[in-house]
Design an enzyme around this catalytic site. Structure first.
Site, short mmCIF file in Angstrom:
data_model
loop_
_atom_site.label_atom_id
_atom_site.label_comp_id
_atom_site.label_asym_id
_atom_site.label_seq_id
_atom_site.Cartn_x
_atom_site.Cartn_y
_atom_site.Cartn_z
N GLY A 51 0.84 -1.20 0.00
CA GLY A 51 0.00 0.00 0.00
C GLY A 51 0.87 1.25 0.00
O GLY A 51 0.69 2.16 -0.82
N HIS A 52 1.88 1.29 0.91
CA HIS A 52 2.80 2.43 0.94
C HIS A 52 3.53 2.57 -0.40
O HIS A 52 3.70 3.66 -0.93
CB HIS A 52 3.90 2.24 1.99
CG HIS A 52 3.42 2.24 3.41
ND1 HIS A 52 3.54 1.14 4.22
CD2 HIS A 52 2.84 3.21 4.15
CE1 HIS A 52 3.06 1.44 5.42
NE2 HIS A 52 2.63 2.67 5.41
N GLN A 62 0.80 10.41 18.53
CA GLN A 62 -0.49 9.96 17.99
C GLN A 62 -0.95 8.63 18.57
O GLN A 62 -1.99 8.09 18.18
CB GLN A 62 -0.47 9.93 16.46
CG GLN A 62 0.35 8.83 15.83
CD GLN A 62 0.43 9.01 14.32
OE1 GLN A 62 1.14 9.86 13.82
NE2 GLN A 62 -0.32 8.19 13.58
N GLY A 83 -3.50 7.62 1.71
CA GLY A 83 -4.46 6.60 1.28
C GLY A 83 -5.85 6.90 1.84
O GLY A 83 -5.99 7.43 2.93
N LYS A 134 -7.85 4.72 2.85
CA LYS A 134 -8.25 3.79 3.92
C LYS A 134 -8.40 4.56 5.22
O LYS A 134 -9.34 4.36 5.98
CB LYS A 134 -7.22 2.66 4.09
CG LYS A 134 -7.69 1.65 5.13
CD LYS A 134 -6.86 0.41 5.13
CE LYS A 134 -5.59 0.59 5.91
NZ LYS A 134 -5.82 0.78 7.36
N ASP A 135 -7.45 5.46 5.48
CA ASP A 135 -7.55 6.34 6.66
C ASP A 135 -8.25 7.62 6.22
O ASP A 135 -7.65 8.71 6.21
CB ASP A 135 -6.15 6.62 7.21
CG ASP A 135 -5.49 5.34 7.68
OD1 ASP A 135 -6.11 4.62 8.46
OD2 ASP A 135 -4.37 5.05 7.24
N GLN A 155 -8.37 10.58 8.61
CA GLN A 155 -7.04 11.23 8.67
C GLN A 155 -6.84 12.13 7.45
O GLN A 155 -6.32 13.25 7.56
CB GLN A 155 -5.95 10.16 8.74
CG GLN A 155 -4.55 10.70 8.49
CD GLN A 155 -3.46 9.71 8.77
OE1 GLN A 155 -3.13 9.46 9.92
NE2 GLN A 155 -2.88 9.12 7.73
N SER A 157 -0.47 -2.54 7.80
CA SER A 157 0.62 -3.23 8.52
C SER A 157 0.04 -4.11 9.63
O SER A 157 0.68 -5.05 10.08
CB SER A 157 1.64 -2.24 9.06
OG SER A 157 1.06 -1.01 9.33
N ARG A 158 -1.18 -3.79 10.07
CA ARG A 158 -1.79 -4.60 11.13
C ARG A 158 -2.17 -6.01 10.67
O ARG A 158 -2.35 -6.90 11.50
CB ARG A 158 -3.05 -3.92 11.66
CG ARG A 158 -2.72 -2.60 12.31
CD ARG A 158 -3.93 -1.93 12.82
NE ARG A 158 -3.54 -0.64 13.35
CZ ARG A 158 -4.30 0.11 14.09
NH1 ARG A 158 -5.50 -0.28 14.41
NH2 ARG A 158 -3.88 1.27 14.54
O1 PAF Z 1 -0.83 7.28 8.37
C1 PAF Z 1 0.26 7.25 8.99
O2 PAF Z 1 1.10 6.36 8.78
C2 PAF Z 1 0.55 8.31 10.02
O3 PAF Z 1 -0.61 8.69 10.70
C3 PAF Z 1 1.28 9.53 9.47
C4 PAF Z 1 0.42 10.28 8.45
C5 PAF Z 1 2.58 9.10 8.81
C6 PAF Z 1 1.62 10.52 10.59
O4 PAF Z 1 2.45 9.94 11.55
#
Ligand code: PAF
Length: 280
Positions: free
Chosen positions: A36-37, A61, A148, A150-151, A154, A187-188
């Site tokens: 995904g990354h 976070q 992405g 998915k989040d 965010q 990753s989970r």
């Molecule tokens: O989505 C993530 O992996 C994190 O929340 C991010 C955006 C890198 C901030 O730490």
């Protein structure tokens, strides 16, 4: 690939390179890179003159200390992966570099965006995301930053942050990347047992069914149907299934026009919390 560890190194290296309006594509991550990354980073590489990824496990976070400690750290493998796709730069700062002693953290106002779903279940999480993403954008000053869907919550929080503080990048929203059986890549997923992994595609199947039925069912009935489906699977417990306006994430009781709402789901499988979403 060049590895930059400090703000000063980023400044010295990137500012010269970016003269003449060259564009810089940025993908912030917490490492443990997966396909995904890599899809986001490849897009950043394709759409910009230069590309940079950051790896930083951001303590502010995590509302649970154990989660922070357990977060997978696979830096050597991550570097190999980034090199294999020709990413130009990796920003790999320490906690001290990102959080110098004595510096006070800002309190952000994300309004109602932060009061639902992940914001409600994980108090402080989006404040922490806001703090680190603002710092990263200010240090790196990218032209485009890739996130992405998915989040999705965010993504909207980061769009709001970028607008409020007039930060440099255009925010590019990228589609959810799925395994061939439909499970959203995360990753989970690595933490699922063999049996849990076998069952996990049921989450996306429930979302697809909700999408199919969304034209014919009342919202409340559809929510109950998804809850029953998930909770009848012995490996799963529903965290929430919420149908919300996709612009402001507030739950709705009546359908808006097609494509204006989304279904958001959290499913707990043992101690692994999986999230996914779909347009309705
Ligand atoms: O989505 C993530 O992996 C994190 O929340 C991010 C955006 C890198 C901030 O730490």
């Amino acid at each position: 690939m060049k590895i930059l560890k400090t703000r000063r190194e980023v400044n010295n290296t990137l500012r010269n390179k970016l003269l003449n309006n060259a564009s810089l594509g940025f993908v912030p991550t917490m490492g443990a890179l997966h396909s995904g990354h890599l899809t986001l980073i490849k897009r950043a590489i394709d759409e910009n003159d230069l590309s940079i990824c950051s790896i930083f496990v951001n303590p502010t976070q995590f509302n649970n200390k154990q989660d922070l400690e357990k977060y997978p750290r696979t830096i050597e493998k991550d570097i190999e992966l980034l090199e294999s796709i020709n990413c130009d730069y990796l920003f790999l700062p320490t906690v001290e570099e990102m959080y110098p002693q004595g510096e006070e953290n800002i309190q952000f106002d994300f309004g109602n965006l932060e009061k639902v779903m992940e914001g409600k279940d994980r108090p402080g999480h989006f404040q922490g995301v806001g703090i680190i993403v603002k710092k990263l954008f200010e240090i790196i000053q990218p032209s485009r930053a890739y996130f992405g869907k998915k989040d999705y919550q965010q993504l909207l929080i980061i769009k709001s942050l970028t607008k409020q503080y007039q930060l440099s990048p255009q925010i590019v929203a990228c589609d959810i990347i799925r395994e061939s059986d439909g499970l959203a890549i995360s990753s989970r997923n690595q933490r699922l047992t063999i049996e849990q992994r076998k069952q996990a595609p049921a989450i996306y199947k429930a979302l697809q069914e909700a999408q199919k039925l969304s034209t014919t069912m009342e919202i409340e009935d559809l929510k109950n149907l998804v809850a029953t489906k998930i909770n009848s699977n012995p490996t799963m417990t529903l965290g929430y299934f919420q149908i919300s306006n996709k612009e402001n994430l507030q739950p709705i009781n009546h359908w808006l026009s097609k494509g204006q709402q989304m279904g958001f789901i959290v499913v707990n499988m043992g101690d692994v919390r999986l999230i996914d979403n779909i347009e309705l």
